[in-house]
Structure formats: structure tokens, C-alpha cells
Motif scaffolding. Structure first.
Motif, PDB file in Angstrom:
ATOM      1  N   GLN A  51      19.605  29.126 -17.144  1.00 39.27           N
ATOM      2  CA  GLN A  51      18.675  28.227 -17.811  1.00 39.27           C
ATOM      3  C   GLN A  51      18.977  28.127 -19.301  1.00 39.27           C
ATOM      4  N   LYS A  54      21.931  25.973 -19.719  1.00 44.57           N
ATOM      5  CA  LYS A  54      21.537  24.591 -19.505  1.00 44.57           C
ATOM      6  C   LYS A  54      20.826  24.031 -20.730  1.00 44.57           C
ATOM      7  N   ILE A  55      19.912  24.843 -21.292  1.00 43.39           N
ATOM      8  CA  ILE A  55      19.170  24.417 -22.491  1.00 43.39           C
ATOM      9  C   ILE A  55      20.123  24.210 -23.663  1.00 43.39           C
ATOM     10  N   LYS A  57      23.381  23.539 -23.542  1.00 40.13           N
ATOM     11  CA  LYS A  57      24.192  22.343 -23.305  1.00 40.13           C
ATOM     12  C   LYS A  57      23.393  21.079 -23.566  1.00 40.13           C
ATOM     13  N   ASP A  58      22.146  21.079 -23.124  1.00 35.36           N
ATOM     14  CA  ASP A  58      21.274  19.927 -23.343  1.00 35.36           C
ATOM     15  C   ASP A  58      21.035  19.716 -24.834  1.00 35.36           C
ATOM     16  N   PHE A  59      20.855  20.826 -25.564  1.00 40.82           N
ATOM     17  CA  PHE A  59      20.652  20.747 -27.014  1.00 40.82           C
ATOM     18  C   PHE A  59      21.895  20.179 -27.710  1.00 40.82           C
ATOM     19  N   ARG A  61      24.177  18.317 -26.328  1.00 43.91           N
ATOM     20  CA  ARG A  61      24.294  16.900 -25.969  1.00 43.91           C
ATOM     21  C   ARG A  61      23.371  16.037 -26.822  1.00 43.91           C
ATOM     22  N   ARG A  62      22.125  16.506 -26.980  1.00 37.72           N
ATOM     23  CA  ARG A  62      21.165  15.756 -27.795  1.00 37.72           C
ATOM     24  C   ARG A  62      21.599  15.727 -29.259  1.00 37.72           C
ATOM     25  N   GLN A  65      24.248  13.202 -29.620  1.00 41.01           N
ATOM     26  CA  GLN A  65      23.641  11.867 -29.567  1.00 41.01           C
ATOM     27  C   GLN A  65      23.018  11.492 -30.901  1.00 41.01           C
TER      28      GLN A  65
END
Length: 245
Positions: A51, A54-55, A57-59, A61-62, A65
Motif C-alpha cells: 500500500q 502504491k501511495i 507511486k500515486d504521489f 504520478r500526481r 502531472q
């Protein structure tokens, strides 16, 4: 051995067996519980780590962006600023052009200034054509002035070239009249500030010496110099501010 003694012995043996089985079951249960706890702890750790990844990687990615959006927004603002600067420059140059038109209109309305200018424009066209018969197209309001200049023009032309020239006026196709104040601010308005169009050989050779044509010619030729004078100091200041020079 009596029956009662045998019964007591059997009971004791059964009690021992039950106690052993119970102990074995408790030990097995404890072993299973410990193993289950270990597996639960490991699985929980794995899930938590997964988790976390995942967090993260998501951070990331954001974050990427957001960076891309910032760059796009900056690029858009930069392009918008450049367009605004270009428009301001063109507006400034157009303002100079319009001021020149207003001055030419004022000159064409002042006979003291316009008379020698019209004479020069006609003579210049005659010299370029070098013909013996030339037709002049003028504004209707300039015909009288041009007629009063004919003798001077012919005499000066003859003195300089040694040739005689026959000059006529186009009565059927005069130039448009001078502009009103409103016309000068209207790009679609049809007018002539002054000057002359000369032609010969049945209109096969034409020289446009109107003030409007001369202004357009001078404007195009002087545009690079005008840009340099108006904007070189601005560019220099910008360069210093950006550490470019």
C-alpha cells in the motif's frame, strides 16, 4: 484383584489418556495460533508495504502531472505575453502610420505646403516616364491647383531634359476625394490623401505618385528602422533584467 480395583485402574488410565490428548490438543492449538499470528503479521506487513508503494507511486504520478500542468500553464502564459507584446508593438507602429496619414491630410489642405509638393510629385513622375505625352489623374479638388502649375512644370522639365511634354488631365476617372476624419480611422474607407497618378501609352505605363502610395512605400522601407528605434531599448532592458547581456 477385585472388580472395584480393576475399575479404578481403568478409570485412571482413561483419565491419563484424556489428559494427554487434551494437552496435545492444547499444544497443537497454541502452535497453530502462533503460526497463524506469524503469518498474519507477515501478510499485514506485506500489505502495508504494498500500500505504501502504491501511495508513493500515486504521489509521484500526481507530482509529475502537477509539474506538466505547471509547464503547460507557463508556456501558455509565455505565448500569451509574447502575443500581447507583438500586438502592442504593431499597435505602436500603426499609431505612427496613422499620425503620418493625419499629417499628410493636413499638408494637402494647406496650399502653401501642398503646392510645391504636388509639383515635385508630378515632375518626378515625368522624369521617370520620359515620355512626350502624359495623362494625369488627380483628385477633383486638385485639378485647379495642378492646372496653375502646368507652365512651371513644363518649363522645369524642359530645362532639365531638353524635351517638351504634353500634359493632359483625366476628366472621366479622377482620384477619390480626400478623407474625412472618420475615414482615417476606417481601414475600409476609399479615399485619396493627395498626389497624382501619371500614365502614358494608353495607360500601359503607370506611375502611382499619390501621397498614400508614397506613404505605404516609405512605411515598408522604414519599418525595420522604426522597429529598431522603438524597441531596441526595450529589448536591451529585458536582456539585462534576464541576465542575458
Amino acid at each position: 484383584m477385585t472388580a472395584s480395583n480393576e475399575s479404578a485402574t481403568v478409570k485412571k488410565q482413561l483419565d491419563n489418556m484424556v489428559s494427554f490428548i487434551k494437552k496435545e490438543a492444547e499444544e497443537k492449538a497454541n502452535e497453530i495460533a502462533v503460526k497463524a499470528e506469524e503469518e498474519f503479521t507477515l501478510e499485514r506487513g506485506r500489505l502495508v508495504q504494498a500500500q505504501k508503494l502504491k501511495i508513493m507511486k500515486d504521489f509521484e504520478r500526481r507530482e509529475k502531472q502537477v509539474e506538466v500542468q505547471k509547464k503547460i500553464a507557463y508556456s501558455n502564459e509565455l505565448n500569451k505575453s509574447r502575443l500581447m507584446v507583438l500586438k502592442a508593438r504593431e499597435d505602436g507602429i500603426q499609431l505612427l502610420f496613422n499620425e503620418a496619414k493625419h499629417k499628410l491630410v493636413a499638408i494637402s489642405k494647406n496650399e502653401t505646403e501642398y503646392r510645391p509638393l504636388l509639383k515635385k510629385l508630378i515632375l518626378q513622375g515625368l522624369y521617370k516616364l520620359g515620355e512626350t505625352s502624359v495623362e494625369l489623374r488627380l483628385r477633383s479638388e486638385d485639378n485647379a491647383l495642378a492646372s496653375s502649375l502646368l507652365d512651371e512644370i513644363k518649363k522645369e522639365y524642359n530645362t532639365k531634359t531638353g524635351k517638351e511634354v504634353k500634359i493632359s488631365f483625366s476628366d472621366t476617372n479622377p482620384l477619390p476625394s480626400g478623407p474625412s476624419a472618420k475615414d482615417l480611422d476606417d481601414d475600409e474607407a476609399h479615399y485619396c490623401t493627395g498626389g497624382v497618378i501619371l500614365s502614358c501609352r494608353d495607360g500601359k505605363i503607370v506611375i502611382n505618385n499619390t501621397l498614400d502610395a508614397r506613404l505605404e512605400l516609405a512605411y515598408g522601407a522604414s519599418l525595420p528602422a522604426i522597429r529598431k528605434i522603438l524597441f531596441s531599448s526595450i529589448q536591451s532592458t529585458k536582456g539585462k533584467g534576464l541576465g542575458l547581456i
